[in-house]
Design an enzyme around this catalytic site. Structure first.
Site, short mmCIF file in Angstrom:
data_model
loop_
_atom_site.label_atom_id
_atom_site.label_comp_id
_atom_site.label_asym_id
_atom_site.label_seq_id
_atom_site.Cartn_x
_atom_site.Cartn_y
_atom_site.Cartn_z
CE LYS A 131 -3.88 -0.06 2.48
NZ LYS A 131 -4.87 -0.31 3.56
CD GLU A 170 -12.09 4.45 4.73
OE1 GLU A 170 -12.90 4.87 3.88
OE2 GLU A 170 -10.95 4.04 4.42
NE ARG A 211 -11.77 12.24 1.29
CZ ARG A 211 -12.36 11.08 1.13
NH1 ARG A 211 -13.67 10.98 1.24
NH2 ARG A 211 -11.68 9.99 0.85
CD GLU A 256 -2.76 -2.15 5.91
OE1 GLU A 256 -3.75 -2.72 5.43
OE2 GLU A 256 -2.75 -0.95 6.20
CE LYS A 257 -2.34 -12.85 6.85
NZ LYS A 257 -1.39 -13.86 6.34
P1 ADP Z 1 -7.56 4.08 -0.12
O1 ADP Z 1 -7.14 5.15 0.83
O2 ADP Z 1 -6.74 4.00 -1.35
O3 ADP Z 1 -9.05 4.08 -0.37
P2 ADP Z 1 -7.86 2.07 1.97
O4 ADP Z 1 -6.75 1.76 2.92
O5 ADP Z 1 -8.98 2.93 2.47
O6 ADP Z 1 -7.25 2.71 0.64
O7 ADP Z 1 -8.49 0.71 1.43
C1 ADP Z 1 -9.43 0.67 0.39
C2 ADP Z 1 -9.97 -0.75 0.25
O8 ADP Z 1 -8.91 -1.66 -0.04
C3 ADP Z 1 -10.62 -1.29 1.50
O9 ADP Z 1 -11.97 -0.90 1.63
C4 ADP Z 1 -10.48 -2.79 1.26
O10 ADP Z 1 -11.44 -3.26 0.35
C5 ADP Z 1 -9.12 -2.89 0.61
N1 ADP Z 1 -8.06 -3.12 1.61
C6 ADP Z 1 -7.24 -2.18 2.17
N2 ADP Z 1 -6.39 -2.75 3.04
C7 ADP Z 1 -6.68 -4.07 3.05
C8 ADP Z 1 -6.15 -5.21 3.73
N3 ADP Z 1 -5.11 -5.10 4.58
N4 ADP Z 1 -6.70 -6.43 3.48
C9 ADP Z 1 -7.72 -6.57 2.61
N5 ADP Z 1 -8.26 -5.55 1.93
C10 ADP Z 1 -7.74 -4.31 2.14
#
Ligand code: ADP
Length: 503
Positions: A158, A275, A292, A200-201
């Site tokens: 990420k 979230e 926001r 992240e896992k």
């Molecule tokens: P962004 O800021 O790009 O929207 P987020 O961290 O909010 O990213 O994650 C967006 C989506 O990605 C989550 O709603 C989920 O579906 C998926 N996701 C993020 N992190 C994980 C994780 N560690 N494991 C599984 N799915 C994840």
């Protein structure tokens, strides 16, 4: 209260803020790029200021041009909407330096929560459960390998400054790790100007559950319960609802308390969202803070009876929250569908172009936050969101049926949209049963194709009626048609005998 607010955004969210301001007796200033001269937000605001050419960096992301428009128009505050500059700590700081109220958290809180790794560290410091993973971004492949050794595959790469699902890659084996990290870094650099990435896992088939927060400048922080946003494509939400069927009152209370604690720890003010991912055993993990107003805020508004945009403005003006946690309760069920100019048959490829005809559904419990009209050109420069269809009803099943009917009544011709696809998501037995997760679309609707061809006949009839210009076509009955604005709507403010009339 502020007398005049500039809205540093476009499309449906700019219109949403204009509506809140009107009801509060606050004058509005729209800003627009060359591509948006004919947009509804420009017509509906009390005044409008031109920013520059269509590319966002030359218009909606141009901090100095926006501050100059605010200065010239005498706006006391700026509402950033979502996207563009909404979570930009530099912009918030420049507003602070210019003596203009930024309707959002202050620049320090923004900088803290805007970075995923920094907010993970804050959450860990107050013992909030986190998705297992790295606590700092790294450039060393060795550190990524060591992290995988302790958390185990699958992992998700990420971007630290990420958003909009960009820069995320699942890795299931060591041979994929190196290239996934490099790809993610490249994407992050081009999307956010920052190539910090971490691991992240990867949680299999989680639900995305988030909590809406309001925090004033007097130390009061409340949550306005949850939204479930598990129906996603490309890690981005496309359908949201509240309440979540996955929570019972005990879990809801624990998650709500955790969300409030995170916001208190970051000295956060204004509206924000915490979230979480909820795994299949109903363990929740902190994901990130969105600093926001969210795209999906209307579902909370309908179930809580609170206008979140007005609350944002009141908080920015220094007012105290008008309710305590114990005054807030959920009532009924709300669902939102995001109507995008995207082709669900081609992996949701954006499909900009001219809308020949737009016809919105209406009826009890139906709200449409829309930025379009018949004849508008949907630009390829911006997020392809066209509108949001939101329904409220006393329970989930009635809301689900109401949404399907409303989607079936919604016509947008000339460009591809997500309307038919969303109706099929809602109609799916697994959705009806509440068995949703973030891989719902891949699992249940892969290779989706529109059903039947009878809608084509209606489309043909509608196009014919639009082209003939008839105002009495039977095909148009039963829903509001969004005509392109007449000169009466576009002239703006004018004077008769000294009194001022807004059109
Ligand atoms: P962004 O800021 O790009 O929207 P987020 O961290 O909010 O990213 O994650 C967006 C989506 O990605 C989550 O709603 C989920 O579906 C998926 N996701 C993020 N992190 C994980 C994780 N560690 N494991 C599984 N799915 C994840």
């Amino acid at each position: 209260m502020f007398k005049k607010i500039l809205i540093a955004n476009r499309g449906e969210i700019a219109l949403r803020v204009i509506r809140a301001c009107r009801e509060m007796g606050i004058a509005t200033v729209a800003v627009y790029s060359e591509a948006d001269r004919g947009s509804r937000h420009v017509q509906q605001a009390d005044e409008a200021r031109f920013l520059g050419p269509p590319p966002p960096l030359e218009s909606y992301l141009n901090i100095e041009a926006i501050l100059s428009a605010a200065g010239k128009s005498g706006a006391e505050a700026i509402h950033p909407g979502y996207g563009f500059l909404a979570e930009n700590a530099l912009f918030a700081r420049r507003c602070e330096e210019s003596g203009i109220a930024f309707i959002g958290p202050d620049s320090k809180a923004l900088a803290l929560v805007g970075d995923k790794v920094a907010s993970r560290r804050t959450a860990a410091s107050i013992q909030v459960p986190l998705v297992p993973g790295m606590m700092a971004a790294s450039r060393s492949m060795r550190e990524f390998e060591e992290a995988v050794e302790s958390i185990g595959y699958p992992v998700l790469v990420k971007a630290s400054g990420g958003g909009g699902g960009k820069g995320m890659h699942i890795v299931r084996s060591t041979k994929e790790l190196h290239s996934a990290v490099e790809t993610s870094r490249r994407e992050a650099r081009s999307a956010f100007g920052d190539d910090s990435v971490y691991l992240e896992k990867y949680i299999e088939r989680p639900r995305h559950v988030e909590f809406q927060i309001l925090a004033d400048h007097h130390g009061n922080v409340v949550h306005l319960f949850e939204r479930e946003c598990s129906i996603q494509r490309r890690y981005q939400k496309i359908l949201e609802e509240t309440p979540s069927v996955a929570l019972d009152n005990d879990l809801r209370r624990r998650m709500g308390r955790t969300a409030v604690a995170i916001m208190k720890a970051t000295h956060y003010t204004n509206a924000g969202t915490v979230e979480f991912l909820l795994d299949q055993d109903r363990n929740f993990y902190f994901l990130e803070v969105n600093a926001r107003i969210q795209v999906e805020h209307p579902v909370t508004e309908l179930v809580l009876g609170v206008d979140l945009v007005k609350q944002q403005i009141r908080i920015a003006c220094g007012e105290k929250l008008p309710f305590r946690q114990e005054d807030l309760a959920q009532r009924g069920h709300a669902i939102e569908c995001r109507i995008y100019a995207e082709n669900p048959e081609q992996d949701f490829l954006p499909g900009p172009g001219r809308i020949i005809l737009a016809r919105e559904p209406e009826g009890p419990g139906i709200r449409c936050d829309s930025g379009i009209y018949s004849g508008i050109e949907v630009s390829s420069f911006y997020d392809p969101i066209l509108s949001k269809l939101i329904v409220w009803s006393e329970d989930r099943e009635t809301a689900r049926r109401r949404m399907i009917a409303a989607l079936n009544d919604y016509t947008i011709l000339g460009i591809p949209t997500t309307i038919g696809f969303l109706a099929d998501v809602l109609d799916h037995p697994e959705f009806a049963a509440g068995r949703t997760h973030t891989h719902f679309i891949n699992q249940h609707l892969p290779n989706w194709k529109p059903r039947g061809s009878d809608s084509v006949l209606l489309d043909i009839a509608l196009v014919a009626s639009a082209l003939s210009g008839s105002k009495h076509s039977g095909a148009r009955q039963g829903a509001r048609q969004l005509e392109s604005p007449t000169p009466w709507q576009t002239t703006g403010k004018w004077e008769i005998g000294g009194s001022r009339h807004g059109l």
